[in-house]
Motif scaffolding. Structure first.
Motif, short mmCIF file in Angstrom:
data_model
loop_
_atom_site.label_atom_id
_atom_site.label_comp_id
_atom_site.label_asym_id
_atom_site.label_seq_id
_atom_site.Cartn_x
_atom_site.Cartn_y
_atom_site.Cartn_z
N LEU A 48 -17.81 25.19 20.06
CA LEU A 48 -18.56 26.34 20.57
C LEU A 48 -17.65 27.57 20.69
O LEU A 48 -18.03 28.69 20.33
CB LEU A 48 -19.18 26.02 21.93
N GLY A 49 -16.42 27.34 21.20
CA GLY A 49 -15.47 28.44 21.32
C GLY A 49 -15.12 29.03 19.96
O GLY A 49 -15.06 30.26 19.80
N PHE A 50 -14.91 28.17 18.98
CA PHE A 50 -14.59 28.62 17.62
C PHE A 50 -15.76 29.40 17.03
O PHE A 50 -15.59 30.40 16.34
CB PHE A 50 -14.25 27.41 16.75
N PHE A 51 -16.99 28.94 17.33
CA PHE A 51 -18.21 29.58 16.82
C PHE A 51 -18.37 30.99 17.41
O PHE A 51 -18.78 31.93 16.70
CB PHE A 51 -19.43 28.72 17.16
N PHE A 52 -18.07 31.14 18.70
CA PHE A 52 -18.24 32.43 19.37
C PHE A 52 -16.99 33.30 19.33
O PHE A 52 -16.90 34.31 20.03
CB PHE A 52 -18.65 32.21 20.84
N GLN A 53 -16.02 32.91 18.48
CA GLN A 53 -14.74 33.61 18.47
C GLN A 53 -14.87 35.09 18.10
O GLN A 53 -14.20 35.95 18.67
CB GLN A 53 -13.80 32.92 17.47
N LYS A 54 -15.76 35.42 17.18
CA LYS A 54 -15.89 36.80 16.72
C LYS A 54 -16.30 37.74 17.84
O LYS A 54 -15.82 38.86 17.94
CB LYS A 54 -16.91 36.89 15.58
N CYS A 55 -17.21 37.28 18.70
CA CYS A 55 -17.69 38.19 19.75
C CYS A 55 -16.93 38.04 21.07
O CYS A 55 -16.92 38.98 21.87
CB CYS A 55 -19.19 37.98 19.98
N LEU A 56 -16.29 36.90 21.29
CA LEU A 56 -15.62 36.68 22.58
C LEU A 56 -14.10 36.53 22.48
O LEU A 56 -13.40 36.63 23.49
CB LEU A 56 -16.19 35.43 23.26
N GLY A 57 -13.61 36.28 21.27
CA GLY A 57 -12.17 36.02 21.10
C GLY A 57 -11.28 37.15 21.59
O GLY A 57 -10.21 36.90 22.13
N LYS A 58 -11.73 38.39 21.44
CA LYS A 58 -10.90 39.54 21.85
C LYS A 58 -10.65 39.54 23.36
O LYS A 58 -9.60 39.99 23.82
CB LYS A 58 -11.57 40.84 21.42
N TYR A 59 -11.63 39.03 24.12
CA TYR A 59 -11.46 39.02 25.58
C TYR A 59 -10.42 37.99 26.01
O TYR A 59 -9.71 38.20 26.99
CB TYR A 59 -12.80 38.73 26.25
N VAL A 60 -10.36 36.89 25.28
CA VAL A 60 -9.35 35.87 25.59
C VAL A 60 -7.96 36.43 25.36
O VAL A 60 -7.03 36.19 26.14
CB VAL A 60 -9.57 34.59 24.74
N GLN A 61 -7.79 37.19 24.26
CA GLN A 61 -6.49 37.81 23.99
C GLN A 61 -6.17 38.89 25.03
O GLN A 61 -5.04 39.01 25.49
CB GLN A 61 -6.48 38.42 22.58
N GLN A 62 -7.20 39.65 25.41
CA GLN A 62 -7.00 40.75 26.35
C GLN A 62 -6.62 40.27 27.74
O GLN A 62 -5.80 40.86 28.42
CB GLN A 62 -8.28 41.58 26.41
N TYR A 63 -7.24 39.15 28.15
CA TYR A 63 -6.99 38.60 29.50
C TYR A 63 -6.28 37.25 29.41
O TYR A 63 -6.60 36.33 30.14
CB TYR A 63 -8.32 38.46 30.25
N ASN A 64 -5.31 37.19 28.51
CA ASN A 64 -4.64 35.92 28.24
C ASN A 64 -3.96 35.34 29.48
O ASN A 64 -3.98 34.13 29.70
CB ASN A 64 -3.59 36.12 27.14
N SER A 65 -3.37 36.20 30.31
CA SER A 65 -2.67 35.70 31.51
C SER A 65 -3.64 35.03 32.48
O SER A 65 -3.32 34.02 33.09
CB SER A 65 -1.92 36.83 32.21
#
Length: 310
Positions: A166-183
């Protein structure tokens, strides 16, 4: 030193002196939801581009995965007869069957100026392979003790594999937030680990699991854990020298091939043993190894970094 080591020790102390929250709060529900979210975020962070860029060095990938999932368990199998306490040995074997850790491997490789794309590829691949291989290794011993592996694979499917997909599927729309709030997400991962460990050790302390184990056996376990790390490290170093690897690939092989994932370990222990009082005992070798790998690999990475600067 990574402060998380002290958090681990602190949680074990809390489990001993303050077990009440484990009985008042719905820890089973909290940890199950937390585990699924950890692997959902893991799926969001799986970079297709970085994985593709690390594909080319087949020899390096094979070496790392072979040591992670084959050499590690076979070494621990060979010393089984030297362990009078089979629960401690099972904990050591569980440690050996686990995949490599992603975040700290890549951080150490980056610090030491190793092959970062190959490190990301292998650490990520290891986490995915471990979902299949670790239960297969553990089934050798858990089947004989009455473990129901059909139920275990179903739990792995909906608690780990499905969230990753599911995470891989939604990566395009949500992946940037994981990188932005990685800590923040890193802290969330660690909070889930600490919650699982707290619950496990509460059950172990309340059932007196550790009372039956002499301090001498605990000390021997610590020696075995350290010996296991250095043996695998030495073997990987020897093989990479014989194969003529350059320094960057050698660093990646050493740091990915000797590390074990505390995230996967705590999650799998929850799936394999549930609320069994022996879980704390089985997690003990992994916690010792986690502290050891951070200390030693961090020191070695620093030495490689200084050498490269010179």
């Amino acid at each position: 030193m990574d402060p998380f080591i002290f958090y681990l020790l602190g949680v074990v102390g809390l489990a001993y002196f303050f077990p009440e929250p484990a009985h008042v709060l719905p820890f089973e529900t909290i940890t199950s939801a937390g585990v699924s979210l950890v692997f959902f975020f893991y799926g969001l962070k799986l970079s297709k581009d970085k994985l593709k860029s690390g594909l080319s060095n087949i020899s390096l990938h094979f070496l790392i995965q072979a040591f992670t999932f084959l050499v590690f368990p076979l070494v621990v199998l060979a010393v089984k007869r030297f362990f009078p306490n089979q629960d401690l040995w099972l904990g050591l074997f569980f440690l050996a069957a686990l995949p490599s850790t992603v975040s700290s491997s890549v951080v150490m490789i980056s610090l030491a100026k190793g092959n970062i794309p190959a490190g990301i590829f292998n650490a990520s691949l290891s986490g995915l392979i471990g979902i299949l291989i670790t239960p297969l290794w553990m089934s050798i011993f858990l089947h004989s003790s009455g473990g129901d592996f059909t139920e275990i694979y179903i739990k792995l499917l909906y608690e780990i594999l499905l969230p990753i997909c599911l995470g891989f599927f939604f990566q395009k729309c949500l992946g940037k937030y994981v990188q932005q709030y990685n800590s923040f997400f890193s802290k969330f991962d660690r909070a889930v680990i600490l919650a699982v460990i707290y619950k496990s050790f509460v059950h172990s302390f309340e059932d007196g699991v550790f009372q039956s184990i002499p301090y001498g056996e605990m000390a021997v376990l610590a020696v075995w854990v350290m010996a296991l790390f250095w043996l695998i490290y030495g073997l990987i170093y020897f093989v990479t020298e014989k194969l003529g690897y350059n320094t960057e690939d050698k660093i990646t092989a050493l740091f990915c091939g000797t590390k074990k994932s505390l995230v996967h370990g705590t999650v799998f222990s929850k799936v394999f043993w549930g609320s069994s009082p022996t879980v704390g005992l089985i997690l003990l070798p992994l916690m010792l190894f986690h502290a050891l790998q951070i200390l030693i690999v961090g020191y070695i990475a620093g030495k490689y970094a200084k050498r490269n600067e010179a």
